[in-house]
Design an enzyme around this catalytic site. Structure first.
Site, short mmCIF file in Angstrom:
data_model
loop_
_atom_site.label_atom_id
_atom_site.label_comp_id
_atom_site.label_asym_id
_atom_site.label_seq_id
_atom_site.Cartn_x
_atom_site.Cartn_y
_atom_site.Cartn_z
N GLY A 34 -3.33 19.34 52.89
CA GLY A 34 -1.86 20.04 52.43
C GLY A 34 -2.29 19.43 50.60
CD GLU A 50 -4.14 22.99 48.46
OE1 GLU A 50 -5.32 21.97 49.13
OE2 GLU A 50 -4.41 23.11 47.47
CD GLU A 54 -6.46 19.14 51.17
OE1 GLU A 54 -6.43 19.48 50.22
OE2 GLU A 54 -6.21 18.91 52.87
N PRO A 80 -3.84 7.73 32.27
CG PRO A 80 -5.37 6.52 31.20
CD PRO A 80 -4.95 7.69 32.03
CG ASP A 81 -0.79 5.82 27.23
OD1 ASP A 81 -0.53 4.71 27.58
OD2 ASP A 81 -1.22 6.15 26.28
CD GLU A 111 -15.03 12.47 57.72
OE1 GLU A 111 -14.98 11.49 58.57
OE2 GLU A 111 -15.13 10.49 56.65
#
Length: 141
Positions: A34, A50, A54, A80-81, A111
């Site tokens: 998902g 999804e 996948e 970051p931030d 996988e």
């Protein structure tokens, strides 16, 4: 605070569950197939898309099992931030209706595999256990 809405499928066959191996920015673990919902996309369409991306399988979304809400603190984010992230994870039952098991290329999973329900790898994201409980496949510890 950012928000991310995603849809995931609990896919079982007999006593096995289908999982995808998430691998991103040096972090990894087994998770449900998902992911993020595109703007304007219906969550049912997103989970089907999804799962195909996948795992290689065509799937049908079934019953809505629940919605998990989690706030990820800024210090646990990859960017970051970026500040905290509110993750809304919509979890459906799903069924494989076609296709063949294949691994995603150029995505955040690398996988896909079937595991016995009693032998799910310890290196998994907490969403797996949350979804198993929602599906009645495992009780809360």
């Amino acid at each position: 605070m950012d928000i991310r809405v995603a849809a995931y499928g609990v896919i079982t066959q007999g006593d096995r569950i289908l999982l995808a191996h998430w691998n991103e920015s040096g972090r990894s673990g087994w998770t449900l197939p998902g992911g993020g919902i595109d703007p304007g996309e219906d969550p049912v369409d997103a989970v089907v898309r999804e799962i195909a991306e996948e795992t290689g399988y065509s799937a049908e979304a079934g019953a809505l099992l629940g919605i998990d809400s989690k706030v990820i603190p800024a210090e646990h984010r990859f960017v970051p931030d970026a500040g905290p992230l509110h993750a809304l994870r919509i979890i459906y039952r799903a069924t494989v209706v076609g296709g063949a098991l294949t691994n995603e290329r150029d995505g955040t999973t690398d996988e896909a595999a079937w595991f016995p329900l009693g032998g799910i790898p310890n290196r998994r994201v907490e969403l797996v256990d949350i979804a198993l409980e929602m599906a009645g496949l495992r009780s809360a510890d």
